[in-house]
Design a protein around this motif. Structure first.
Motif, PDB file in Angstrom:
ATOM      1  N   VAL A  82      64.710 -66.417  10.302  1.00 61.23           N
ATOM      2  CA  VAL A  82      65.970 -66.906  10.002  1.00 61.23           C
ATOM      3  C   VAL A  82      66.099 -68.140   9.138  1.00 61.23           C
ATOM      4  N   ALA A  83      66.318 -69.474  10.016  1.00 60.30           N
ATOM      5  CA  ALA A  83      67.083 -70.448   9.759  1.00 60.30           C
ATOM      6  C   ALA A  83      65.867 -71.425   9.173  1.00 60.30           C
ATOM      7  N   ILE A  84      64.703 -70.866   8.323  1.00 62.20           N
ATOM      8  CA  ILE A  84      64.563 -71.737   7.137  1.00 62.20           C
ATOM      9  C   ILE A  84      64.268 -70.577   5.939  1.00 62.20           C
ATOM     10  N   GLY A  85      65.107 -69.705   6.269  1.00 57.75           N
ATOM     11  CA  GLY A  85      65.542 -68.636   5.255  1.00 57.75           C
ATOM     12  C   GLY A  85      67.082 -69.265   4.759  1.00 57.75           C
ATOM     13  N   ASP A  86      67.811 -69.211   6.159  1.00 58.82           N
ATOM     14  CA  ASP A  86      68.577 -70.398   5.243  1.00 58.82           C
ATOM     15  C   ASP A  86      68.582 -71.522   5.197  1.00 58.82           C
ATOM     16  N   ALA A  87      67.537 -72.013   5.077  1.00 52.47           N
ATOM     17  CA  ALA A  87      67.572 -74.099   4.843  1.00 52.47           C
ATOM     18  C   ALA A  87      67.956 -73.438   3.119  1.00 52.47           C
TER      19      ALA A  87
END
Length: 140
Positions: A82-87
């Motif tokens: 989810v964190a890479i998607g958020d970035a």
């Protein structure tokens, strides 16, 4: 001249060595060198690879407001981060998600992407040429 960064995630440093029936027998560095030659008049290509999720996020933050595009193959992080998607959502540079294999012909868990929603597009199943198609999407 467009500035485009290719980001490869975990285990993609082993291209040419690992699971050749899925990923082929060419190293990414050899392929990247040919891409640089093919696009040298139109594109300044950069390359980054990491097996570490936070380093990938840091690189997206570093270039994501300056570069004309990012081509990302986040490997298994595609289906878990989810964190890479958020970035990707947080930056202004457009991003294209790519995969060497056709993820929809593989295990069920690979059918889910936490990146795709925030990307300009998704390209999969064309081998290493998926990267070339991603670059071309920024030039047309």
């Amino acid at each position: 001249m467009k500035n485009i960064l290719i980001i490869n995630g975990p285990n993609l440093n082993l291209l040419g060595i690992r699971e050749k029936s899925i990923y082929g027998d060419q190293s990414f560095q050899v392929y990247f060198d040919s891409l640089k030659e093919d696009f040298e008049e139109n594109v300044e290509l950069s390359y980054f690879q990491s097996n570490i999720e936070g380093e990938i996020i840091d690189k997206i933050h570093e270039v994501g407001f300056e570069f004309d595009g990012i081509v990302i193959n986040a490997g298994a992080y595609t289906h878990t981060s989810v964190a890479i998607g958020d970035a990707i959502a947080a930056v202004t540079s457009p991003v294209v998600e790519v995969h060497i294999s056709n993820v929809y012909q593989r295990e069920e868990f690979r059918h889910q992407s936490f990146l795709a929603k925030n990307c300009k597009g998704v390209i999969c199943g064309f081998g290493l040429e998926s990267y070339r198609l991603g670059i071309l999407s920024f030039l047309r």
